[in-house]
Enzyme design. Structure first.
Site, PDB file in Angstrom:
ATOM      1  CB  CYS B  81     -17.906 -53.072 -82.279  1.00  0.00           C
ATOM      2  SG  CYS B  81     -18.831 -52.624 -83.765  1.00  0.00           S
ATOM      3  CG  HIS B 191     -18.655 -48.763 -80.211  1.00  0.00           C
ATOM      4  ND1 HIS B 191     -17.332 -49.056 -80.445  1.00  0.00           N
ATOM      5  CD2 HIS B 191     -19.311 -49.093 -81.346  1.00  0.00           C
ATOM      6  CE1 HIS B 191     -17.183 -49.543 -81.665  1.00  0.00           C
ATOM      7  NE2 HIS B 191     -18.378 -49.571 -82.244  1.00  0.00           N
ATOM      8  CD  GLU B 193     -15.703 -47.871 -77.419  1.00  0.00           C
ATOM      9  OE1 GLU B 193     -16.440 -48.638 -76.786  1.00  0.00           O
ATOM     10  OE2 GLU B 193     -15.382 -48.057 -78.613  1.00  0.00           O
TER      11      GLU B 193
END
Lengths: 253, 211
Positions: B81, B191, B193
């Site tokens: 990001c 992202h 994650e």
């Protein structure tokens, strides 16, 4: 290629336990927010929202622990709202593993909270959550309420949402108190009116009862559709809602 | 076992990133320690919030030197990001006049996207670079984005002596760079994650490429 419309289940939690009739037979502990979060993550939910309805501020630590345990097993975005009063509250939730924090009543009472939190943590993690009720005394016909729709905040809902977006809120969670619990569909007029005045993402909430309720909310301008009881009682599945949206030409994940 | 450090310079939700990378079998710590960040097998640079505050936070922990020295020594770095955006030359985010300087690993400007709804928030497709290692097995999946700014152009000129970077694209109102694989330096605007199983596979691909 475009960003998918999100389907978001919302869980009410009280002192670290899920409340308001969650009914899954295949879960060992249907009151455990962590287990439910994992279930929804595996079921194709695009995000998850925890609404903390814990009355006592002494239980904030319980909420923080719950968010930590959830973030350890959930690899989709998590928003936590309810009882957020200060920038420190926002900080604690983000550190625990929330990706976004919803600000509701405290923002109405103290709009600077939105500005402060957005400038410190970034617009993308501040969600302005607004409980809206139709009112002939509000200029737009919609007022922002507190106490679950029982009390007027004295503010016009559309004016407040515009102000919150200008102050840095990166998303609006639009709860229709008129539609909430009716299962008669989202308040499409409200969604369309808010869509006209702000360009931040809009989550429609309140009123979802059947599969055909979701696509009209998207057509009215919602970027995400939230539901609670229809998912918790397994009246509808996330997959069914997505199939329905897809069949009307709406992009979903 | 592969050791990963998540550079801790005051940037948001690093807990999720730690847990997500741990699913690959790597040992993961969150640290701002210079030596730890230099010595680990792979460094993850997260980033949320504004570009200028991320740059200031990075410099506070000598993150600019850590990243530069690791890359000079071919040691893996993954920016996520805003942790990707700072790798570019500059950003116009909240820059009243001109721009904020980035780490300048790549030329180009991080600019606000032109789109009807901002931030770009949600799950979007990626047009993967040919022969991408990062997207092995997940080329058709969607990934979770949340940002308003991005690199809308890839300006690094090809060089006959250097392997060409693999650049993957996405679109929100206009095209922008979604991910880059450039030798030891990888980056994603989305992202991983927070991108469910697809994101975990991407992180596993990163760890696998290190060995």
């Amino acid at each position: 290629m475009s960003v998918a419309i999100r389907v978001i289940p919302c869980l009410d939690v009280d002192a670290g336990r899920v409340v308001k009739g969650v009914n899954f037979e295949n879960l060992a502990d249907a009151g455990d927010p962590v287990e439910l979060a994992k279930h929804y993550g595996d079921s194709g939910a695009d995000e998850l929202i925890f609404l903390d309805i814990t009355a006592s501020s002494a239980n904030r630590e319980t909420t923080i622990e719950m968010v930590k345990r959830t973030a350890d097993v959930l690899f989709i975005p998590l928003t936590v709202g309810g009882g957020v009063r200060t920038v420190d509250d926002v900080d604690a939730l983000l550190r625990a593993g929330a990706d976004k924090v919803g600000i509701n009543t405290a923002g109405l009472a103290n709009p600077d909270l939105i500005s402060l939190a957005a400038s410190r943590f970034g617009d993308q993690c501040i969600v302005v959550s607004v409980d809206v009720r139709r009112s002939s005394s509000a200029p737009s016909g919609f007022e922002a309420t507190t106490h679950g729709g029982r009390k007027s905040s004295g503010k016009d809902a559309l004016e407040w949402i515009i102000e919150a977006a200008q102050r840095g809120a990166g998303e609006v969670l639009l709860n229709s108190m008129d539609a909430d619990g009716t299962k008669n569909g989202y308040d499409l007029e409200l969604i369309a009116r808010v869509r006209e005045v702000v360009d931040i993402p809009l989550i429609a909430s309140g009123g979802a009862g059947k599969l055909s309720d979701f696509a009209p909310a998207v057509s009215a301008g919602a970027n995400a559709v939230l539901a609670a009881s229809v998912f918790h009682f397994m009246e509808l599945s996330i997959a069914q809602v997505k199939d329905e949206l897809r069949s009307t030409g709406i992009e979903v994940r | 076992m592969t050791s990963v450090v998540i550079l801790d310079y005051g940037s948001g939700n690093v807990r999720s990133a730690q847990r997500a990378v741990e699913t690959t079998g790597a040992t993961v710590s969150i640290s701002a320690d210079f030596d730890e960040a230099m010595n680990c097998d792979a460094l993850l640079v997260p980033g949320v919030g504004a570009f200028a505050s991320c740059m200031a936070g990075l410099k506070n922990v000598r993150g600019d030197q850590i990243i530069g020295r690791r890359l000079a020594g071919s040691r893996p770095v993954l920016g996520i990001c805003v942790g990707m955006q700072v790798l570019f030359e500059k950003s116009t985010e909240h820059a009243e006049s001109g721009f904020h300087a980035g780490l300048n690993e790549w030329p180009g400007t991080v600019d606000q996207l032109t789109a009807p709804v901002l931030p770009h928030m949600g799950w979007n497709n990626v047009s993967c670079a040919p022969q991408s290692q990062m997207f092995t097995g997940i080329a058709d999946e969607r990934f979770y984005f949340v940002h308003s700014y991005a690199a809308r152009n890839w300006e690094l000129d090809p060089h006959e002596k250097l392997a060409a970077p693999k650049v993957s694209w996405s679109n929100h109102g206009e095209n922008f760079v979604a991910a880059v694989e450039n030798g030891p330096l990888w980056a994603t605007q989305f992202h991983p994650e927070k991108s469910g199983d697809a994101g975990l596979t991407l992180l596993a691909n990163w760890i696998a490429a290190i060995k």
